[in-house]
Design an enzyme around this catalytic site. Structure first.
Site, PDB file in Angstrom:
ATOM      1  N   CYS A   9      41.550 -12.254  12.186  1.00  0.00           N
ATOM      2  CA  CYS A   9      40.084 -12.383  12.122  1.00  0.00           C
ATOM      3  C   CYS A   9      39.661 -13.830  12.420  1.00  0.00           C
ATOM      4  O   CYS A   9      40.142 -14.768  11.791  1.00  0.00           O
ATOM      5  CB  CYS A   9      39.597 -11.965  10.742  1.00  0.00           C
ATOM      6  SG  CYS A   9      37.803 -12.095  10.587  1.00  0.00           S
TER       7      CYS A   9
ATOM      8  N   CYS B  79      40.719  -6.874  14.669  1.00  0.00           N
ATOM      9  CA  CYS B  79      41.427  -6.273  13.531  1.00  0.00           C
ATOM     10  C   CYS B  79      41.773  -4.815  13.819  1.00  0.00           C
ATOM     11  O   CYS B  79      42.862  -4.345  13.462  1.00  0.00           O
ATOM     12  CB  CYS B  79      40.599  -6.380  12.255  1.00  0.00           C
ATOM     13  SG  CYS B  79      38.926  -5.737  12.414  1.00  0.00           S
TER      14      CYS B  79
ATOM     15  N   CYS C 209      30.287  -9.552  12.800  1.00  0.00           N
ATOM     16  CA  CYS C 209      31.450  -9.073  13.565  1.00  0.00           C
ATOM     17  C   CYS C 209      31.128  -8.999  15.061  1.00  0.00           C
ATOM     18  O   CYS C 209      32.005  -9.222  15.904  1.00  0.00           O
ATOM     19  CB  CYS C 209      31.890  -7.689  13.079  1.00  0.00           C
ATOM     20  SG  CYS C 209      32.861  -7.734  11.557  1.00  0.00           S
TER      21      CYS C 209
ATOM     22  N   CYS D 276      45.224  -7.533   9.464  1.00  0.00           N
ATOM     23  CA  CYS D 276      43.813  -7.438   9.874  1.00  0.00           C
ATOM     24  C   CYS D 276      43.011  -8.642   9.385  1.00  0.00           C
ATOM     25  O   CYS D 276      41.865  -8.828   9.790  1.00  0.00           O
ATOM     26  CB  CYS D 276      43.186  -6.114   9.439  1.00  0.00           C
ATOM     27  SG  CYS D 276      42.989  -5.923   7.670  1.00  0.00           S
TER      28      CYS D 276
ATOM     29  N   ASP E 175      38.667  -6.278 -10.065  1.00  0.00           N
ATOM     30  CA  ASP E 175      39.531  -5.323  -9.366  1.00  0.00           C
ATOM     31  C   ASP E 175      40.066  -4.230 -10.295  1.00  0.00           C
ATOM     32  O   ASP E 175      41.203  -3.795 -10.170  1.00  0.00           O
ATOM     33  CB  ASP E 175      40.709  -6.083  -8.726  1.00  0.00           C
ATOM     34  CG  ASP E 175      41.447  -5.214  -7.709  1.00  0.00           C
ATOM     35  OD1 ASP E 175      40.859  -4.258  -7.210  1.00  0.00           O
ATOM     36  OD2 ASP E 175      42.629  -5.503  -7.437  1.00  0.00           O
TER      37      ASP E 175
ATOM     38  N   CYS F 215      50.009  -6.315   3.277  1.00  0.00           N
ATOM     39  CA  CYS F 215      49.930  -6.660   4.700  1.00  0.00           C
ATOM     40  C   CYS F 215      48.703  -7.544   4.876  1.00  0.00           C
ATOM     41  O   CYS F 215      47.699  -7.328   4.223  1.00  0.00           O
ATOM     42  CB  CYS F 215      49.773  -5.367   5.507  1.00  0.00           C
ATOM     43  SG  CYS F 215      49.380  -5.614   7.243  1.00  0.00           S
TER      44      CYS F 215
ATOM     45  N   CYS G 224      47.607   2.807   5.980  1.00  0.00           N
ATOM     46  CA  CYS G 224      47.518   1.352   5.794  1.00  0.00           C
ATOM     47  C   CYS G 224      48.797   0.819   5.131  1.00  0.00           C
ATOM     48  O   CYS G 224      49.271   1.376   4.134  1.00  0.00           O
ATOM     49  CB  CYS G 224      46.300   1.056   4.932  1.00  0.00           C
ATOM     50  SG  CYS G 224      46.182  -0.653   4.407  1.00  0.00           S
TER      51      CYS G 224
END
Ligand code: SF4
Length: 392
Positions: free
Chosen positions: A261, A207, A201, A257, A147, A254, A227
């Site tokens: 799922c 989401c 999906c 979403c 990351d 957050c 977002c």
């Protein structure tokens, strides 16, 4: 230290057997998911470029700065031939609890409940690289990313078959869901690659519908500027006034979403001690957080992802959440912050007091108007005094 016979045997094996041995070692090191891909341009590099072009990355200037490197990894790692993508589950089974008026609580994204994941994944990937060099030879080159660095991580993980990129733009594993951290080890070795898996999906759009700020401009397309994760973590300045009421009780990131799922239902919880919630971070009580000074903030969140927001950003978020909760109990703690040295905090506290709208809250705002000198904060105070507190 001599090379063990079994490791010598692995070194002599085919690219397929070596890839298998690397995956087994990665599992042994605690990575639930492992896959291998070639170092090619990630499949969604053009949509990444379009996303930047549309301005959806907001203030994340590092994304645009590193656009070419992200889209064309062979230009900056010319020696790399394969990428080992890994994932570590961080899910812990604690739900979003209802609020108690006497002690209002907020929500911190699940990934930030434990210790900083960068060091945990990096040290395990370093160990994997060390094992590969020990087994194959010191001439193997490698580079670890977690990351950070110009890597389209989800693209490589998707190429390596770890999961597919869902409509919520996150990587989803059919068995493990999406609550995991990703990391990559670029290697100079030619290894047998895995195949991507199909997108599952289907016609689901839970989401996209669940996002309170309508941050999805369509499937697979996120306007980061709306977002909640961006607004509460990446954004350094003021949160746009029209978005504040939509942020709810979120004070750092957050999960909405992901929570909705279907692939995150009945997933296994992580047993890694470092990913278990630190005390008070699952549904943190908000009012005591308002009292943190800089030093206390640094000390309380040392080694936690939350330190990234710094005190000014975190208290900005806490104030917005308390305003959204209409927390009359927090008024005196908020009112003290109208004298905070940080204008960003004073402005958002003023907004929160306007939302709470009690007599005490309005009195604090009137008093602030007399001594506030920062024009932006003064405008927030004036605005707060004219705002109608929402009916709850
Ligand atoms: Fe895909 Fe549905 Fe999950 Fe969204 S909620 S990522 S559409 S499966």
């Amino acid at each position: 230290m001599g090379v063990k016979q079994e490791d010598r045997d692995i070194a002599m094996q085919t690219a397929e057997q070596l890839a298998q041995a690397i995956k087994e070692k990665a599992h042994e090191l605690g990575f639930e998911l492992v896959g291998i891909s070639p170092v090619s341009d990630p499949p969604h590099e053009q949509s990444f470029a379009d996303w930047l072009q549309e301005g959806y990355s907001g203030e994340m200037a590092h994304m645009a700065r590193t656009e070419q490197a992200r889209r064309h990894p062979d230009t900056w790692l010319p020696w790399a031939r394969s990428v080992v993508s890994v994932a570590m589950n961080y899910y812990t089974p604690f739900p979003h609890e209802p609020h108690q008026a006497s002690a209002p609580t907020g929500w911190i994204s699940r990934y930030a409940w434990g210790e900083d994941y960068h060091t945990i994944l990096e040290s395990r990937l370093d160990a994997l690289f060390g094992w590969i060099r020990h087994t194959v030879g010191d001439e193997v080159q490698g580079k670890v990313y977690v990351d950070a660095g110009p890597v389209l991580e989800k693209g490589f993980a998707g190429l390596a078959g770890i999961g597919w990129i869902g409509k919520n733009t996150l990587l989803i594993s059919p068995k493990h869901g999406s609550y995991f951290f990703l990391g990559e080890l670029f290697l100079s070795l030619e290894l047998l690659s895995d195949s991507p898996i199909r997108n599952r999906c289907g016609s689901c759009d839970l989401c996209l519908k669940a996002c309170p700020t309508d941050a999805f401009v369509g499937p697979y397309r996120l306007d980061a500027r709306r977002c909640i994760s961006y607004l509460t973590i990446e954004l350094k300045g003021g949160i746009p006034t029209q978005l504040r009421p939509l942020i709810g009780d979120h004070v750092f990131g957050c999960d909405i979403c992901q929570e909705v799922c279907p692939y995150n239902v009945n997933i296994e919880a992580s047993t890694v001690p470092a990913f278990q919630p630190r005390e008070g971070l699952h549904g943190p009580e908000l009012i005591p957080l308002l009292a943190l000074d800089d030093e206390q903030f640094r000390s309380q969140f040392k080694g936690s992802p939350i330190k990234r927001s710094k005190r000014r950003g975190f208290l900005r978020n806490v104030a917005v959440a308390l305003g959204n909760l209409g927390s009359a109990e927090s008024v005196s703690a908020l009112a003290k912050l109208l004298s905070d040295p940080e204008p960003l905090i004073r402005g958002h506290v003023a907004w929160a007091l306007g939302q709470i709208g009690t007599t005490e809250a309005r009195a604090a705002l009137h008093e602030a108007l007399d001594h506030e000198t920062d024009p932006d904060v003064k405008a927030e105070v004036e605005q707060a005094l004219t705002a109608d507190a929402p009916s709850r």
